[in-house]
Enzyme design. Structure first.
Site, PDB file in Angstrom:
ATOM      1  N   ASP A   1      85.423  46.354  41.951  1.00 32.78           N
ATOM      2  CA  ASP A   1      84.907  45.455  42.987  1.00 32.78           C
ATOM      3  C   ASP A   1      85.000  43.987  42.578  1.00 32.78           C
ATOM      4  O   ASP A   1      84.069  43.217  42.795  1.00 32.78           O
ATOM      5  CB  ASP A   1      83.461  45.809  43.349  1.00 32.78           C
ATOM      6  CG  ASP A   1      83.063  45.285  44.718  1.00 32.78           C
ATOM      7  OD1 ASP A   1      83.960  44.862  45.471  1.00 32.78           O
ATOM      8  OD2 ASP A   1      81.863  45.262  45.033  1.00 32.78           O
TER       9      ASP A   1
ATOM     10  N   HIS B   1      84.947  43.654  47.928  1.00 37.45           N
ATOM     11  CA  HIS B   1      84.505  44.035  49.272  1.00 37.45           C
ATOM     12  C   HIS B   1      84.200  42.814  50.139  1.00 37.45           C
ATOM     13  O   HIS B   1      84.147  42.928  51.362  1.00 37.45           O
ATOM     14  CB  HIS B   1      83.296  44.984  49.209  1.00 37.45           C
ATOM     15  CG  HIS B   1      82.000  44.333  48.838  1.00 37.45           C
ATOM     16  ND1 HIS B   1      81.455  44.415  47.577  1.00 37.45           N
ATOM     17  CD2 HIS B   1      81.133  43.590  49.558  1.00 37.45           C
ATOM     18  CE1 HIS B   1      80.307  43.758  47.551  1.00 37.45           C
ATOM     19  NE2 HIS B   1      80.090  43.249  48.744  1.00 37.45           N
TER      20      HIS B   1
ATOM     21  N   SER C   1      76.745  38.883  47.819  1.00 39.56           N
ATOM     22  CA  SER C   1      77.834  39.486  47.055  1.00 39.56           C
ATOM     23  C   SER C   1      78.791  38.417  46.545  1.00 39.56           C
ATOM     24  O   SER C   1      79.211  37.536  47.292  1.00 39.56           O
ATOM     25  CB  SER C   1      78.617  40.468  47.927  1.00 39.56           C
ATOM     26  OG  SER C   1      77.858  41.598  48.201  1.00 39.56           O
TER      27      SER C   1
END
Length: 456
Positions: free
Chosen positions: A140, A110, A215
């Protein structure tokens, strides 16, 4: 960074905090200040932090809006029914260098989703453009590669299956674009799932402070080894509440190895349906704990059926690593890869059984040709191997009368080249067709013959 609903922001970021629990001599490297020995993480972090990078992306977000029927009344039936708008966007995240020699960097899918340009900033501030090797939305994970004369530092991957609740954990990343930040905490829980973040969930939970922008950053042990890639936080008010989640390093290792070899994740499947094990259900089937994966159904002709598994079995270990839940079993199997052989331990009627299973290929491994090039519409592709080595892209499904069929493709054809460029896997084919030439010459292996198909 793109946010995800359901209490969770998919971007994990780290904020500075202090280690609340006392450290033993073995837990941190001591330094001497004013003739006193003071425990500190600094010596270890000085070795590890150069392996954590900041990632900046640029791209265009495409949105479609329905045009009112009144427009068609005034401007005629040929007036478009939709308006397409492109809006530029930017995003920030983190990444971890896992191979210094080849320049491989792992991050979250993402983080780089829909990116036209990916820039990596190294620890010393040097910036370099990265290329996307491959990604997997369900887990992911994305793998980038950079080419730089700079000497890189890589993080060694730990065996995340050996983690225990209470182990110390340190998170490193780029929260809110502030720059590299380090926070500390412990492993709060293992095998977390049901967050509705991604399709495959087997998260490490930690209370190390994590915030938006982290992230793709690193979660490490006190010895500097990588135990996870920070991915999400539980954040009802969009701030850190001490509940963060990371993808375990063993999953990362399996997935990136497949991306490097095949250009995509070759997801494996066991062929069982099941549910989480409750204490009551375990007792009914002669088992004295609720740790494990209950098998409701074994699918016909599946890898599980061939190995001898039956409905009612309780799977408690994969390759001698304990299984806590059905979600954890699903995540491990899906990330090990098609064709992998593993050992399962299961309880059946109160007795321990052992099975050897070779995972089948999941239907998720198929790629629609529409996603690669419009002229190949109607075909489905998958990677193929010869003697365990990547050997082109096979046409596994073909719709009669489709553009792909009219171009001359046949089911079973193997694409081994494009315009004199060797094609070993889907990743290479996708890259070659990202900016397709006017004329595409596909080199095809058909049975024992090699031929060219020209596609315009």
């Amino acid at each position: 960074m793109r946010k995800k609903n359901l209490f969770v922001i998919s971007a994990l970021a780290l904020t500075v905090s202090t280690l609340m629990a006392p450290l033993t001599a073995n837990a941190a490297l001591p330094i001497t200040v004013s003739n006193q020995s003071v425990p500190s993480l600094a010596p270890m972090l000085e070795q590890v932090t150069p392996a954590v990078v900041s990632i900046a992306i640029e791209g265009k977000q495409v949105s479609k809006q329905h045009v009112p029927d009144a427009y068609r009344f005034f401007f005629g039936p040929d007036f478009p029914t939709e308006q397409v708008q492109e809006r530029p966007f930017r995003g920030l995240g983190s990444g971890v260098i896992i191979d210094a020699n080849k320049g491989y960097i792992v991050t979250n899918q993402h983080v780089i989703n829909n990116a036209d340009k990916i820039m990596v900033q190294l620890y010393d501030g040097h910036e370099v453009t990265a290329k996307l090797i491959g990604s997997d939305k369900s887990s992911d994970i994305a793998l980038l590669q950079i080419d730089t004369p700079k000497k890189l530092t890589a993080i060694k991957l730990a065996n995340s299956d050996k983690l225990r609740v209470g182990d110390f954990a340190i998170a490193i990343g780029n929260p809110f674009g502030l720059g590299q930040t380090v926070t500390s905490g412990i492993v709060s829980a293992l095998g977390r799932s049901g967050l509705n973040l991604e399709n495959i969930e087997n998260f490490i939970q930690t209370d190390a402070a994590i915030n938006s922008g982290n992230s793709g950053g690193a979660l490490i042990k006190l010895n500097g080894e990588l135990i996870g890639i920070n991915t999400a936080i539980l954040a009802p008010d969009k701030g850190n509440v001490g509940i963060g989640f990371a993808i375990p390093s063993n999953m990362v290792n399996n997935l990136t190895a497949q991306i490097i070899k095949f250009g995509q994740v070759r997801r494996g499947t066991l062929g069982v349906q099941g549910r989480e094990l409750t204490a009551e259900l375990a007792q009914t089937f002669g088992y004295d704990t609720n740790q494990g994966a209950f098998v409701n159904q074994v699918m016909p002709n599946s890898a599980a059926q061939k190995a001898g598994l039956k409905a009612g079995d309780i799977i408690i270990a994969v390759n001698d690593d304990p299984i806590r839940s059905f979600s954890e079993l699903r995540a491990k199997v899906a990330t090990l890869g098609a064709g992998k052989t593993l050992t399962l331990k299961a309880m059946r009627n109160g007795k321990l059984q052992q099975f050897t299973v070779t995972l089948s290929a999941s239907a998720d491994n198929l790629v629609n040709a529409d996603d690669l090039h419009s002229s190949l519409s109607g075909a489905q592709f998958s990677n193929t191997t010869v003697n365990g080595k990547a050997h082109g892209v096979e046409v596994t499904q073909l719709t009669k009368g489709s553009l792909a069929a009219r171009s001359g493709l046949l089911k079973g054809d193997i694409i081994i080249g494009l315009n004199r460029l060797a094609i070993n896997n889907l990743g290479q084919l996708r890259k070659a067709l990202a900016h397709p030439p006017k004329v595409i010459a596909l080199e095809i292996q058909r049975s024992n013959n090699v031929l060219y198909l020209i596609i315009r």
